[in-house]
Design an enzyme around this catalytic site. Structure first.
Site, PDB file in Angstrom:
ATOM      1  N   ARG A  67      41.736  42.299  47.566  1.00 56.39           N
ATOM      2  CA  ARG A  67      40.825  43.408  47.855  1.00 56.39           C
ATOM      3  C   ARG A  67      40.576  43.317  49.362  1.00 56.39           C
ATOM      4  O   ARG A  67      40.002  42.335  49.816  1.00 56.39           O
ATOM      5  CB  ARG A  67      39.530  43.260  47.039  1.00 56.39           C
ATOM      6  N   ALA A 108      60.415  49.192  38.555  1.00 56.44           N
ATOM      7  CA  ALA A 108      60.762  50.588  38.265  1.00 56.44           C
ATOM      8  C   ALA A 108      60.717  51.429  39.546  1.00 56.44           C
ATOM      9  O   ALA A 108      61.597  52.267  39.783  1.00 56.44           O
ATOM     10  CB  ALA A 108      59.797  51.148  37.214  1.00 56.44           C
ATOM     11  N   THR A 163      45.471  47.831  35.417  1.00 59.50           N
ATOM     12  CA  THR A 163      44.274  46.997  35.246  1.00 59.50           C
ATOM     13  C   THR A 163      44.120  46.675  33.765  1.00 59.50           C
ATOM     14  O   THR A 163      44.421  47.527  32.919  1.00 59.50           O
ATOM     15  CB  THR A 163      42.981  47.685  35.744  1.00 59.50           C
ATOM     16  N   ASP A 179      39.858  51.323  31.998  1.00 60.73           N
ATOM     17  CA  ASP A 179      38.714  52.223  32.190  1.00 60.73           C
ATOM     18  C   ASP A 179      38.992  53.350  33.187  1.00 60.73           C
ATOM     19  O   ASP A 179      38.069  53.988  33.680  1.00 60.73           O
ATOM     20  CB  ASP A 179      37.491  51.408  32.655  1.00 60.73           C
ATOM     21  N   ASP A 224      41.420  46.447  32.289  1.00 62.36           N
ATOM     22  CA  ASP A 224      40.159  47.020  31.791  1.00 62.36           C
ATOM     23  C   ASP A 224      40.306  48.348  31.040  1.00 62.36           C
ATOM     24  O   ASP A 224      39.430  48.730  30.278  1.00 62.36           O
ATOM     25  CB  ASP A 224      39.185  47.237  32.956  1.00 62.36           C
ATOM     26  N   ARG A 249      33.518  43.960  33.159  1.00 64.30           N
ATOM     27  CA  ARG A 249      32.214  43.998  33.833  1.00 64.30           C
ATOM     28  C   ARG A 249      31.504  45.308  33.550  1.00 64.30           C
ATOM     29  O   ARG A 249      30.308  45.356  33.354  1.00 64.30           O
ATOM     30  CB  ARG A 249      32.420  43.851  35.346  1.00 64.30           C
TER      31      ARG A 249
HETATM   32  O1  F6P Z   1      39.149  44.578  36.923  1.00 65.26           O
HETATM   33  C1  F6P Z   1      39.731  43.605  36.174  1.00 65.26           C
HETATM   34  C2  F6P Z   1      38.826  42.419  35.994  1.00 65.26           C
HETATM   35  O2  F6P Z   1      39.628  41.466  35.326  1.00 65.26           O
HETATM   36  C3  F6P Z   1      37.515  42.656  35.265  1.00 65.26           C
HETATM   37  O3  F6P Z   1      37.605  42.764  33.882  1.00 65.26           O
HETATM   38  C4  F6P Z   1      36.734  41.449  35.691  1.00 65.26           C
HETATM   39  O4  F6P Z   1      35.365  41.692  35.578  1.00 65.26           O
HETATM   40  C5  F6P Z   1      37.145  41.294  37.124  1.00 65.26           C
HETATM   41  O5  F6P Z   1      38.444  41.846  37.222  1.00 65.26           O
HETATM   42  C6  F6P Z   1      37.157  39.875  37.641  1.00 65.26           C
HETATM   43  O6  F6P Z   1      37.521  39.897  38.981  1.00 65.26           O
HETATM   44  P1  F6P Z   1      37.855  38.600  39.870  1.00 65.26           P
HETATM   45  O7  F6P Z   1      39.259  38.208  39.583  1.00 65.26           O
HETATM   46  O8  F6P Z   1      37.669  39.063  41.256  1.00 65.26           O
HETATM   47  O9  F6P Z   1      36.906  37.529  39.451  1.00 65.26           O
END
Ligand code: F6P
Length: 328
Positions: A76, A26, A130, A134, A132, A176
């Site tokens: 990251r 997009a 994401t 959140d 999550d 988490r």
């Molecule tokens: O932020 C997304 C997420 O999937 C969380 O729910 C989980 O705790 C975390 O990433 C896991 O991260 P990684 O892929 O670094 O293990």
């Protein structure tokens, strides 16, 4: 006087989420529509630090709306946390005549983007991606709906075998720090108990609830446990604890793990990503900067990143009550 935008960078950062590709598509196509050039940076901020990028045209993003993961990869970046790393990223963007960046990721991604935009003159716009869910400033994040459906599908399958063998299953789901996946999949799949980071049910109450289930005639049960639940025990320890305290329960554990992050995005996530990606470009052209795109009551909104990073989206506690009533 807002900056004239001609060249836009786009990247995905943090944990990947289904629908990120639809968002990239997009952004790229909206850029082309408005006569802007778009450059994809690989592995989030790390690609900016290492000058690892590709020019993206409308045809480069063909056939990706349905694909999970991210064609731009994700990471990251530790380098970007340092002033030297950010300087390197800026020098690279400047050499490539990039005027603005669209960041698809979570709140960590946006915090980095805001620092960068304040240090150097690169306006940023965040797109929340994401599983999550959140992130403040939006009711839904890209990837959450797909993850929920993946989890519900998995629990349905576990229920088949749980009921055939009269077993109690503990299913660990991601989250988490947030219980969105656990809570909503738990209600959606009819779990007997849901353990989330936001609310410590306590071990005593868990045992009571399972005893109640037995008394009411249930022969099998499902307990959903978010990664970050607050009982102080991990999912295997929890299952063992219940086995020790309730002898007539035959317990098993399933950890769903990263399969929750993959798969083809649902239509909901594709539409959300498409709307957010187009609006990210349009907000930039309107002279807005350092905002995150969100959705609130079906409308696309923009919130300054400094507001987004002040806290987290809150779960709907009403769902805990509903779950309690329905697991009678
Ligand atoms: O932020 C997304 C997420 O999937 C969380 O729910 C989980 O705790 C975390 O990433 C896991 O991260 P990684 O892929 O670094 O293990």
């Amino acid at each position: 006087m807002p900056k004239t935008i001609k060249n836009v960078a786009v990247m995905t950062s943090g944990g990947d989420a289904p629908g990120m590709n639809a968002a990239i598509r997009a952004v790229v196509r909206a850029c082309a529509y408005y006569d802007l050039k778009c450059f994809g940076y690989y592995r989030g901020y790390q690609g900016m630090v290492e000058n690892d990028f590709v020019e993206l045209t409308p045809r480069s993003v063909k056939n990706i709306i349905n694909r999970g993961g991210t064609i731009l990869k994700s990471a990251r970046s530790n380098d970007f946390r340092t002033p030297e790393g950010r300087q390197k990223a800026y020098d690279n963007l400047k050499d490539n005549e990039i005027d603005a960046a669209i960041l698809i990721g979570g709140d960590g991604t946006f915090t980095g983007g805001l620092i960068f935009s304040e240090e150097f003159d690169i306006p940023v716009v965040g797109v929340p991606g994401t599983i999550d869910n959140d992130i403040r400033g939006t009711q839904f994040t890209i990837g959450y709906d797909t993850a929920l459906n993946t989890v519900v599908d998995a629990i349905d399958k576990i229920r088949d075998t749980a009921s055939s063998h009269n077993r109690l299953f503990f299913v660990e789901v991601m989250g988490r720090d947030a219980g969105f996946i656990a809570l909503n999949s738990g209600v959606g799949a009819g779990a007997e108990e849901i353990l989330i980071p936001e609310e410590n049910l306590g071990l005593k109450k868990l045992l009571e609830s399972l005893k109640r289930s037995k008394r009411s005639g249930k022969s099998s049960s499902i307990v959903i446990v978010a990664e970050g639940d607050k009982t102080g025990k991990n999912v295997f320890e929890l299952a063992e604890y219940v086995k020790q305290n309730l002898e007539d329960y035959n317990t098993r554990v399933t950890v769903l793990g990263h399969l929750q992050r993959g798969g083809s995005p649902t239509c909901f996530d594709r539409v959300l990503a498409s709307r957010m990606g187009v609006k990210a470009v349009e907000f930039l052209l309107d002279g807005q900067r350092d905002i995150m795109i969100g959705i609130e009551n079906t409308k696309i909104i923009a919130t300054h990143i400094s507001e987004i990073t002040k806290g987290h989206n809150q779960i709907n506690r009403e769902l805990l009550r509903i779950s309690d009533i329905l697991s009678i």
